[in-house]
Design a protein around this motif. Structure first.
Motif: not given
Length: 216
Positions: A9-11, A19, A21-22, A41, A50, A52
């Motif tokens: 899982e990633v933020r 944002q 979220g996770i 990443e 994290v 994007k």
């Protein structure tokens, strides 16, 4: 990036920095595919990492452009050298001081060398006073980075431009569209009325050169 990411899982951060979220990795990859973007990443050491959503190709292109612009606007530090004699003629002194002023205004450092000959070596205070005089007369443009120091038959002092002066030189170089003409800038040939002493040749600086002669 994308399927190379191994976290479960990633933020997630959206393309505009929002944002999300996770979320599970599969969900993040699906969101990236839905908007035709990459999942990148940006903080792999975070827990969870994290990521994007971004156009990675465009990001690399813009980063390369910024790096190229920074290199173009960066001014290389150059050390010029100016040689004087402890009993230099007033006219020659003013001429050489003019070169020092020009170098400092261009954002360069200047190594000022007082050359002693024969019995002059027993009068180091003459060279010291001359360097201090020069220091006081260029104080609005630069400062003493290395205090006067005896080095064999020479006494050396290094001047550096004030930060604001160097910033102005960098801005002027950028406005002209590139690095300044170093060949023209480094020429410090004697002006009218300044006669080179016999046997003296152009003095090379540590990273720049000046066609400089010492005055009598």
């Amino acid at each position: 990036m994308n399927e190379q990411i191994r976290a479960r899982e990633v933020r997630l951060v959206g393309p505009e920095g929002e944002q999300v979220g996770i979320v599970p990795l599969e969900r993040a990859l699906q969101l990236a595919a839905d908007v035709d973007l990459d999942l990148v990443e940006v903080a792999p050491m975070a827990r969870p990492p994290v990521c994007k959503l971004m156009d990675f190709g465009k990001f690399k292109y813009e980063s390369a452009l910024k790096a190229r612009e920074a290199r173009r606007n960066q001014q290389q530090t150059v050390i010029k050298e100016m040689k004087l004699r402890p009993k230099i003629d007033p006219h020659d002194y003013e001429t050489k001081k003019g070169h020092v002023v020009r170098f400092l205004k261009a954002g360069d450092k200047v190594k000022v060398t007082i050359m002693f000959r024969g019995r002059e070596q027993s009068r180091p205070e003459l060279g010291y006073r001359l360097l201090r005089r020069l220091e006081s007369e260029i104080t609005d443009l630069g400062y003493v980075e290395a205090a006067p120091k005896q080095d064999g038959r020479n006494m050396i002092m290094v001047l550096a431009p004030h930060r604001a002066v160097k910033a102005s030189a960098v801005a002027a170089t950028a406005s002209r569209g590139g690095p300044r003409d170093r060949a023209a800038d480094e020429s410090a040939a004697p002006e009218a009325g300044e006669t080179p002493a016999a046997g003296e040749t152009a003095a090379a600086g540590e990273t720049g050169t000046t066609a400089d002669t010492s005055g009598q």
